[in-house]
Design an enzyme around this catalytic site. Structure first.
Site, short mmCIF file in Angstrom:
data_model
loop_
_atom_site.label_atom_id
_atom_site.label_comp_id
_atom_site.label_asym_id
_atom_site.label_seq_id
_atom_site.Cartn_x
_atom_site.Cartn_y
_atom_site.Cartn_z
N ASP A 37 74.61 53.34 13.32
CA ASP A 37 74.71 54.45 14.16
C ASP A 37 73.41 55.33 14.07
OD1 ASP A 37 75.02 56.74 16.00
OD2 ASP A 37 76.91 57.33 15.14
N TYR A 126 66.67 61.56 31.42
CA TYR A 126 66.13 60.34 30.44
C TYR A 126 64.72 60.62 30.10
CZ TYR A 126 64.26 55.69 29.50
OH TYR A 126 63.67 54.55 28.97
#
Length: 293
Positions: A37, A126
């Site tokens: 992660d 984004y």
């Protein structure tokens, strides 16, 4: 060369893993989000400290442009914080950090091609989160390469080529946006370009670190790209009949996140610095059967 790859199951990450596996002189640690992660700084540092890479290639990203408008915290965690932690870890072991960014950092209204020094002005979450990632990487790691690219497609993951081929088998007619322009970029070419750069760095060649643009030529609209995809598909017997295509405007195709009308990226800098040529997206369509799996 010891290479740590994150996002190894994505479009580009898969290509990195596949290409580097053929190199006997390279040791690869390819990880997906289940195994690392990148938003967990302790986990990132522990992995990098243990593996001691000479190069870290970050192919992990939150690329769902429309979902990003709602998933703001997740977008920044993956697109800004993750790259920052990887870059900090790279700096701690003296590794180079290679990071993939996007044309969405620009407003998309320039006439002509965007160069690396052009003013950024992202128009959505984004693009904003990816630009924040660029700043974070540059600040955290001296030896960094940030590669902005656009319109990525490949055999793995979801992309425009796969969508067109799927729709082409079920519909007789399609409406495609014709007023957004860019350079389709084959994922395998992105991997090849960054591996070439990584090799130069590892060999100790003089390298100008910083931002580079890499995408495909010739520049086309989405409509023109779709047209080429179906021509290749029919020629290679992947679909029986080419659907009827009509060009529509961005206004006629509403999306939650604004798309840049101009995603043309100049690849002159990367060609001059590393002899990396623009992606040949037409050649990448020569084996279009590979995109139907």
């Amino acid at each position: 060369m010891r290479v740590l790859i994150t996002g190894c199951h994505g479009q580009v990450g898969h290509c990195f893993t596949e290409q580097l596996a053929k190199d006997e002189n390279t040791t690869v640690l390819a990880l997906d989000k289940e195994h690392l992660d990148i938003t967990n700084q302790e986990a990132v540092q522990a992995t990098v400290t243990e593996f001691q890479p000479t190069v870290i290639i970050n192919a992990a990203a939150h690329t769902a442009v429309d979902k990003a408008e709602e998933e703001v915290e997740l977008s920044y965690a993956i697109n800004r914080d993750g790259p920052k932690y990887l870059a900090l870890a790279a700096q701690s072991v003296g590794a180079a950090m290679l990071h993939i960014s996007t044309d969405y950092v620009f407003e998309g209204n320039k006439v002509g091609e965007y160069v690396e020094s052009d003013t950024t002005n992202p128009q959505g979450v984004y693009g904003e989160s990816k630009l924040a990632g660029e700043f974070a990487v540059a600040a955290a790691c001296d030896k960094h390469i940030i590669l902005r690219t656009a319109w990525v497609f490949g055999e793995n993951g979801n992309n425009f080529v796969k969508t067109m081929l799927r729709l082409g088998t079920t519909r007789d007619a399609l409406s495609i946006v014709g007023d957004q322009f860019g350079g389709p970029t084959y994922a395998g070419d992105i991997a090849k370009a960054l591996i070439q750069i990584a090799t130069r760095i590892t060999q100790g060649d003089a390298v100008e670190f910083g931002i580079y643009h890499f995408s495909g030529l010739p520049h086309v609209s989405w409509f023109e790209f779709a047209d080429a995809i179906f021509d290749s598909a029919v020629k290679q017997d992947v679909i029986v009949k080419k659907p009827s295509l009509s060009s529509i405007t961005t206004e006629q195709y509403s999306t939650p996140a604004k798309r840049p009308s101009n995603s043309r990226l100049s690849t002159d800098k990367i060609t001059q610095a590393f002899s990396v040529e623009a992606s040949d997206w037409k050649a990448a369509l020569n084996n279009i059967q590979a995109y139907t799996g």
